[in-house]
Design a protein around this motif. Sequence first.
Motif, PDB file in Angstrom:
ATOM      1  N   LEU A  24      -6.803   0.507 -10.005  1.00  0.00           N
ATOM      2  CA  LEU A  24      -7.723  -0.623  -9.812  1.00  0.00           C
ATOM      3  C   LEU A  24      -7.247  -1.852 -10.593  1.00  0.00           C
ATOM      4  O   LEU A  24      -7.222  -2.970 -10.064  1.00  0.00           O
ATOM      5  N   ALA A  25      -6.840  -1.634 -11.837  1.00  0.00           N
ATOM      6  CA  ALA A  25      -6.373  -2.757 -12.661  1.00  0.00           C
ATOM      7  C   ALA A  25      -5.175  -3.434 -11.995  1.00  0.00           C
ATOM      8  O   ALA A  25      -5.122  -4.660 -11.875  1.00  0.00           O
ATOM      9  N   VAL A  26      -4.216  -2.616 -11.547  1.00  0.00           N
ATOM     10  CA  VAL A  26      -3.015  -3.181 -10.928  1.00  0.00           C
ATOM     11  C   VAL A  26      -3.372  -3.839  -9.591  1.00  0.00           C
ATOM     12  O   VAL A  26      -2.859  -4.915  -9.259  1.00  0.00           O
ATOM     13  N   SER A  27      -4.277  -3.237  -8.835  1.00  0.00           N
ATOM     14  CA  SER A  27      -4.660  -3.802  -7.539  1.00  0.00           C
ATOM     15  C   SER A  27      -5.322  -5.165  -7.709  1.00  0.00           C
ATOM     16  O   SER A  27      -5.048  -6.101  -6.953  1.00  0.00           O
ATOM     17  N   LEU A  28      -6.182  -5.278  -8.708  1.00  0.00           N
ATOM     18  CA  LEU A  28      -6.846  -6.566  -8.953  1.00  0.00           C
ATOM     19  C   LEU A  28      -5.814  -7.631  -9.322  1.00  0.00           C
ATOM     20  O   LEU A  28      -5.805  -8.734  -8.769  1.00  0.00           O
ATOM     21  N   ALA A  29      -4.931  -7.277 -10.243  1.00  0.00           N
ATOM     22  CA  ALA A  29      -3.892  -8.226 -10.652  1.00  0.00           C
ATOM     23  C   ALA A  29      -3.039  -8.613  -9.445  1.00  0.00           C
ATOM     24  O   ALA A  29      -2.718  -9.789  -9.243  1.00  0.00           O
ATOM     25  N   THR A  30      -2.714  -7.621  -8.621  1.00  0.00           N
ATOM     26  CA  THR A  30      -1.850  -7.862  -7.465  1.00  0.00           C
ATOM     27  C   THR A  30      -2.513  -8.782  -6.448  1.00  0.00           C
ATOM     28  O   THR A  30      -1.909  -9.757  -5.994  1.00  0.00           O
ATOM     29  N   THR A  31      -3.756  -8.500  -6.092  1.00  0.00           N
ATOM     30  CA  THR A  31      -4.385  -9.295  -5.041  1.00  0.00           C
ATOM     31  C   THR A  31      -4.644 -10.724  -5.499  1.00  0.00           C
ATOM     32  O   THR A  31      -4.447 -11.668  -4.736  1.00  0.00           O
ATOM     33  N   PHE A  32      -5.048 -10.890  -6.759  1.00  0.00           N
ATOM     34  CA  PHE A  32      -5.250 -12.272  -7.218  1.00  0.00           C
ATOM     35  C   PHE A  32      -3.922 -13.011  -7.295  1.00  0.00           C
ATOM     36  O   PHE A  32      -3.825 -14.167  -6.910  1.00  0.00           O
ATOM     37  N   ALA A  33      -2.885 -12.328  -7.763  1.00  0.00           N
ATOM     38  CA  ALA A  33      -1.566 -12.966  -7.840  1.00  0.00           C
ATOM     39  C   ALA A  33      -1.074 -13.342  -6.445  1.00  0.00           C
ATOM     40  O   ALA A  33      -0.590 -14.452  -6.221  1.00  0.00           O
ATOM     41  N   THR A  34      -1.234 -12.414  -5.495  1.00  0.00           N
ATOM     42  CA  THR A  34      -0.738 -12.707  -4.146  1.00  0.00           C
ATOM     43  C   THR A  34      -1.598 -13.783  -3.486  1.00  0.00           C
ATOM     44  O   THR A  34      -1.096 -14.598  -2.713  1.00  0.00           O
ATOM     45  N   PHE A  35      -2.868 -13.825  -3.823  1.00  0.00           N
ATOM     46  CA  PHE A  35      -3.722 -14.875  -3.257  1.00  0.00           C
ATOM     47  C   PHE A  35      -3.243 -16.253  -3.710  1.00  0.00           C
ATOM     48  O   PHE A  35      -2.984 -17.141  -2.885  1.00  0.00           O
ATOM     49  N   PHE A  36      -3.054 -16.403  -5.025  1.00  0.00           N
ATOM     50  CA  PHE A  36      -2.673 -17.731  -5.535  1.00  0.00           C
ATOM     51  C   PHE A  36      -1.262 -18.097  -5.088  1.00  0.00           C
ATOM     52  O   PHE A  36      -1.013 -19.240  -4.688  1.00  0.00           O
ATOM     53  N   ALA A  37      -0.344 -17.126  -5.117  1.00  0.00           N
ATOM     54  CA  ALA A  37       1.029 -17.410  -4.685  1.00  0.00           C
ATOM     55  C   ALA A  37       1.035 -17.769  -3.202  1.00  0.00           C
ATOM     56  O   ALA A  37       1.708 -18.714  -2.775  1.00  0.00           O
ATOM     57  N   GLY A  38       0.262 -16.998  -2.430  1.00  0.00           N
ATOM     58  CA  GLY A  38       0.205 -17.236  -0.990  1.00  0.00           C
ATOM     59  C   GLY A  38      -0.404 -18.600  -0.666  1.00  0.00           C
ATOM     60  O   GLY A  38       0.110 -19.334   0.177  1.00  0.00           O
ATOM     61  N   GLN A  72       0.821  -1.210   0.000  1.00  0.00           N
ATOM     62  CA  GLN A  72       0.000   0.000   0.000  1.00  0.00           C
ATOM     63  C   GLN A  72       0.860   1.267   0.000  1.00  0.00           C
ATOM     64  O   GLN A  72       0.449   2.310  -0.490  1.00  0.00           O
ATOM     65  N   LEU A  73       2.078   1.149   0.549  1.00  0.00           N
ATOM     66  CA  LEU A  73       2.959   2.323   0.554  1.00  0.00           C
ATOM     67  C   LEU A  73       3.314   2.726  -0.874  1.00  0.00           C
ATOM     68  O   LEU A  73       3.377   3.916  -1.205  1.00  0.00           O
ATOM     69  N   ALA A  74       3.518   1.730  -1.732  1.00  0.00           N
ATOM     70  CA  ALA A  74       3.807   2.031  -3.140  1.00  0.00           C
ATOM     71  C   ALA A  74       2.569   2.633  -3.805  1.00  0.00           C
ATOM     72  O   ALA A  74       2.681   3.523  -4.649  1.00  0.00           O
ATOM     73  N   MET A  75       1.392   2.149  -3.397  1.00  0.00           N
ATOM     74  CA  MET A  75       0.150   2.702  -3.945  1.00  0.00           C
ATOM     75  C   MET A  75      -0.037   4.158  -3.509  1.00  0.00           C
ATOM     76  O   MET A  75      -0.491   4.997  -4.280  1.00  0.00           O
ATOM     77  N   ILE A  76       0.318   4.430  -2.249  1.00  0.00           N
ATOM     78  CA  ILE A  76       0.255   5.807  -1.754  1.00  0.00           C
ATOM     79  C   ILE A  76       1.209   6.676  -2.581  1.00  0.00           C
ATOM     80  O   ILE A  76       0.853   7.766  -3.035  1.00  0.00           O
ATOM     81  N   ALA A  77       2.416   6.142  -2.813  1.00  0.00           N
ATOM     82  CA  ALA A  77       3.400   6.882  -3.611  1.00  0.00           C
ATOM     83  C   ALA A  77       2.850   7.152  -5.012  1.00  0.00           C
ATOM     84  O   ALA A  77       2.986   8.261  -5.543  1.00  0.00           O
ATOM     85  N   PHE A  78       2.187   6.169  -5.586  1.00  0.00           N
ATOM     86  CA  PHE A  78       1.600   6.353  -6.916  1.00  0.00           C
ATOM     87  C   PHE A  78       0.579   7.488  -6.901  1.00  0.00           C
ATOM     88  O   PHE A  78       0.634   8.412  -7.717  1.00  0.00           O
ATOM     89  N   GLY A  79      -0.347   7.414  -5.934  1.00  0.00           N
ATOM     90  CA  GLY A  79      -1.394   8.431  -5.850  1.00  0.00           C
ATOM     91  C   GLY A  79      -0.820   9.829  -5.640  1.00  0.00           C
ATOM     92  O   GLY A  79      -1.263  10.795  -6.257  1.00  0.00           O
ATOM     93  N   VAL A  80       0.192   9.903  -4.782  1.00  0.00           N
ATOM     94  CA  VAL A  80       0.803  11.206  -4.491  1.00  0.00           C
ATOM     95  C   VAL A  80       1.493  11.764  -5.729  1.00  0.00           C
ATOM     96  O   VAL A  80       1.341  12.941  -6.077  1.00  0.00           O
ATOM     97  N   MET A  84      -6.517  -1.312  -1.747  1.00  0.00           N
ATOM     98  CA  MET A  84      -5.294  -0.783  -2.381  1.00  0.00           C
ATOM     99  C   MET A  84      -5.626   0.396  -3.292  1.00  0.00           C
ATOM    100  O   MET A  84      -4.956   1.424  -3.290  1.00  0.00           O
ATOM    101  N   THR A  85      -6.680   0.216  -4.081  1.00  0.00           N
ATOM    102  CA  THR A  85      -7.077   1.262  -5.018  1.00  0.00           C
ATOM    103  C   THR A  85      -7.486   2.526  -4.269  1.00  0.00           C
ATOM    104  O   THR A  85      -7.054   3.635  -4.603  1.00  0.00           O
ATOM    105  N   LEU A  86      -8.300   2.330  -3.235  1.00  0.00           N
ATOM    106  CA  LEU A  86      -8.811   3.500  -2.507  1.00  0.00           C
ATOM    107  C   LEU A  86      -7.698   4.235  -1.763  1.00  0.00           C
ATOM    108  O   LEU A  86      -7.763   5.457  -1.604  1.00  0.00           O
ATOM    109  N   MET A  87      -6.668   3.503  -1.337  1.00  0.00           N
ATOM    110  CA  MET A  87      -5.532   4.191  -0.709  1.00  0.00           C
ATOM    111  C   MET A  87      -4.861   5.128  -1.711  1.00  0.00           C
ATOM    112  O   MET A  87      -4.458   6.235  -1.379  1.00  0.00           O
TER     113      MET A  87
END
Lengths: 325, 255
Positions: B118-132, B72-80, B159-162
């Motif tokens: 949102l696109a990156v967050s979706l890809a990230t959470t599904f990827a981390t879910f399956f990897a995890g 989420q810190l990287a997401m914050i950096a993106f938004g900023v 992630m997106t909303l952050m």
Amino acid sequence: MIELAGVTKQYGEKVVVDDLTFTVRPGCVTGFLGPNGAGKSTTMRMMLGLDRATAGRVLIDGEPYARLKEPLRRIGALLDAKAMHGGRSAYDNLRCLALSNRIPLARVDEVLQEVGLGEVAKKRPKGFSLGMGQRLGIAAALLGDPEIVMLDEPVNGLDPEGIHWIRTLMKRLAAEGRTVFVSSHLMSEMALTADHLVVIGRGRLLADTGMQEFIDRNSRSSVRIRTPEPEKLRDALAAAGITATEQASGVFEVTEAPAERLGELALEHHVLLHELSPQHASLEEAFIALTGEAAEYRTGTSATATADAASSAGPDAPQTTGTES
Amino acid sequence: MSAPTATLRSEWAKLTTVRSTGWTLFAAFVVTVAFGTLVSALSNSDYDSLSEQEKLSFDAAGTSFTGGLLGQLAMIAFGVMVIGSEYSTGAIRSSLAAVPRRGVFYLSKVAVATGAALAVSLATTFATFFAGQAALGSHSTTLGAHNVLRATFGAALYMTLMAVFSMGVATMLRSSMLSMGILMPFFFLITQILASVPGAKKVAEYLPDQAGAAMVRVVPKSDLPYGAGGGFVIMLAWVAAALLGGYLVLRNRDA
């Protein structure tokens, strides 16, 4: 056409722009002149709706800026060279602007070629020199092929070739019937390009006049005469009813007669002359005299220098270059 | 007033032509997945040492989303940076001269960046879910299990909303440095500290990251007064407040 009516900008108690009313007309280069801190940039930002005027209004072809449809096609502005994203290539910076105003992307290549940045189009402006940044800003101003072009201190950072280029460009744009509004703190620069002058000092309008008018009114000319026979010369001038100021022993200044007439007089009276030279007070001095009291930022020493230049403003006064500090 | 579609296209071009977009979003993906997988693998090997109680409440999906704490810190950096770079480079003046209707400019910019986040967050959470889940081995769960799919979307939305929250804050502060300087310690330290102070705990529960954590949980936390839906609403309220604050600053201040 840009019309300002009673435009005022106040930051708290400080009045930066004070009740400016003037019109910038098409078909000529209008110079916007004033010392640093006179409020030129603030005025230009208000014209573009970037800063909100405390009072008064600015109309671009009869409309406030914020109401313009696709404003870059109507008015193009260079405000400061760094108003670009340093991390995005020159081409992409312009492409982003073009897209927002539905300007054909072919224009991006065109203006980059025109300002001489065609070869560095893919480079990021972060590494640009001040001059290149300035050229990119000018490219952005020309992008929408606008009827009005506004440039804030465009010669800053340009090399002599670049300065020549921008002068030619401004004259060409005006000749095409466009409105060209250009600011500078250098009278000498304006004298070479502007047809009309708007002078401000401390946010107030000091002059709104044709360039030629300004020159005629402000450039006092005189003739300097040096002779080893001051007595004979003084008699000769007195006989012709011409008053002369003796500035040093044997050095005279005459404002009432042209050099030709004075030469004839000297010949008639057999006065030996070592020098007979027409003198012109520079426009720079006229400008300093006009804005002298209005100058905002001055160090103690330059304030004195300015006052001196303003009071003497004669042929012997030093040719100040007008870079007020 | 330039057409909104033209402004959207321009903002999309802006987003895709700076390097910071790529590396912040890439970092969000990599950090989240890597850290989530690592924590999942560690949990798998330590599972036997857990108490019976802990084993019963073990949240396999939530464990794989742990990486989001760092991501989420990287997401914050993106938004900023989406907003802040306009100010730090001075490009905001060119941008507003091109699109003088500030509401249109702001909405377009936020919309485009939100879509990308949102696109990156979706890809990230599904990827981390399956990897995890792969790393959790026999203790893993599946998307079909109760509430797991909801938690996965919850993690992506959080992630997106952050990122969107950060855009609002950066527009209010008009500076990348200042926004990062406030947001980073805020989400890293201050909410943790507040949560451990008895009196402030009730307040801390309503901070964005706590609300977000509720969105990601499969099993609701018993001592929290709201569930996943409530967390989403609280998060939306924070985002709306930040965006509104940003809009008011943008509308009223000189550029």
